[in-house]
Design an enzyme around this catalytic site. Sequence first.
Site, PDB file in Angstrom:
ATOM      1  N   HIS A 133       2.953   2.231   0.165  1.00 25.58           N
ATOM      2  CA  HIS A 133       2.630   1.049   0.956  1.00 25.58           C
ATOM      3  C   HIS A 133       3.814   0.752   1.875  1.00 25.58           C
ATOM      4  O   HIS A 133       4.958   0.717   1.407  1.00 25.58           O
ATOM      5  CB  HIS A 133       2.441  -0.181   0.048  1.00 25.58           C
ATOM      6  N   HIS A 182      -0.102   7.261  -2.762  1.00 23.30           N
ATOM      7  CA  HIS A 182       0.103   6.555  -1.489  1.00 23.30           C
ATOM      8  C   HIS A 182       1.332   5.675  -1.592  1.00 23.30           C
ATOM      9  O   HIS A 182       1.632   5.122  -2.645  1.00 23.30           O
ATOM     10  CB  HIS A 182      -1.111   5.690  -1.120  1.00 23.30           C
TER      11      HIS A 182
HETATM   12  P1  AMP Z   1      -2.664   0.682  -5.277  1.00 23.39           P
HETATM   13  O1  AMP Z   1      -3.038  -0.510  -6.102  1.00 23.39           O
HETATM   14  O2  AMP Z   1      -1.203   0.899  -5.137  1.00 23.39           O
HETATM   15  O3  AMP Z   1      -3.403   1.894  -5.801  1.00 23.39           O
HETATM   16  O4  AMP Z   1      -3.149   0.390  -3.807  1.00 23.39           O
HETATM   17  C1  AMP Z   1      -4.399   0.724  -3.306  1.00 23.39           C
HETATM   18  C2  AMP Z   1      -4.509   0.015  -1.997  1.00 23.39           C
HETATM   19  O5  AMP Z   1      -5.610   0.535  -1.303  1.00 23.39           O
HETATM   20  C3  AMP Z   1      -4.733  -1.498  -2.111  1.00 23.39           C
HETATM   21  O6  AMP Z   1      -3.695  -2.167  -1.410  1.00 23.39           O
HETATM   22  C4  AMP Z   1      -6.098  -1.711  -1.489  1.00 23.39           C
HETATM   23  O7  AMP Z   1      -6.149  -2.902  -0.746  1.00 23.39           O
HETATM   24  C5  AMP Z   1      -6.235  -0.508  -0.598  1.00 23.39           C
HETATM   25  N1  AMP Z   1      -7.585  -0.039  -0.344  1.00 23.39           N
HETATM   26  C6  AMP Z   1      -8.593   0.124  -1.222  1.00 23.39           C
HETATM   27  N2  AMP Z   1      -9.673   0.667  -0.624  1.00 23.39           N
HETATM   28  C7  AMP Z   1      -9.324   0.875   0.675  1.00 23.39           C
HETATM   29  C8  AMP Z   1      -9.971   1.421   1.811  1.00 23.39           C
HETATM   30  N3  AMP Z   1     -11.227   1.869   1.744  1.00 23.39           N
HETATM   31  N4  AMP Z   1      -9.314   1.481   2.980  1.00 23.39           N
HETATM   32  C9  AMP Z   1      -8.043   1.012   3.070  1.00 23.39           C
HETATM   33  N5  AMP Z   1      -7.364   0.500   2.037  1.00 23.39           N
HETATM   34  C10 AMP Z   1      -7.987   0.426   0.857  1.00 23.39           C
END
Ligand code: AMP
Length: 147
Positions: free
Chosen positions: A109, A107
Site C-alpha cells: 500500500h 501487495h
Molecule cells: P489488504 O488488507 O492488505 O489485503 O489490502 C487489500 C486492499 O485491497 C484493501 O485496502 C482494499 O480496499 C483493496 N481492494 C479490495 N478489492 C479491490 C479492488 N477490486 N480494487 C482495488 N482495491 C481493492
Amino acid sequence: MSLHGDYDAGNIFAKILRGEAPCFKAFEDEVALAFMDLFPVAKGHTLVIPKRAAARNFLELPDAEVGPYMQRVQRVAKGVARALEPDGVTIFQFNGAPAGQTVFHLHFHVVPRWEGEPMGQHGKTPMADKADLEALAAKISAAITAS
Ligand code: AMP
C-alpha cells in the site's frame, strides 16, 4: 487465511491481472501493476502488485523478484509524491489474515499523507468515487511516465 496455504488464482488481484476485473491503473510494466485502492484510507491510496509471482505475501516472493518488485514500489511512491505533493507517504503491507491481510496476492500500500489529516482505518473506509479514482490514476500515471 494464515501464512500457510496455497495461492488461490481466483483472488480479486489475480483477476485484475488477467483482465477479468477492472482497475484504475496508475502504472504497469513487466514486473508490477499499480492501481487505485477502491476503499482508500487517504486520497491517492495506491496498491502495487507483482505480476510474475503467484505469491500470497511478501514472505513467498522469490528472492530474484524482491529487488525488481521493490524498485517498482519505490517508483510508484515517487510518482504518487510528485503527482499529489503530499507532506508524507505511508507504505505498508500485511502478511496473513491475523496481520490484517484481506486479499491474498502480495501487495504494498502506498498512501500519501497530509499534515493534520489522519489516515482512515484499514477495512473500515467507504468505496471511493470512481471518477475521482480515474482522475487520480491518470495523474499518478503521468507523473511516473514523466520520471
Ligand atoms: P489488504 O488488507 O492488505 O489485503 O489490502 C487489500 C486492499 O485491497 C484493501 O485496502 C482494499 O480496499 C483493496 N481492494 C479490495 N478489492 C479491490 C479492488 N477490486 N480494487 C482495488 N482495491 C481493492
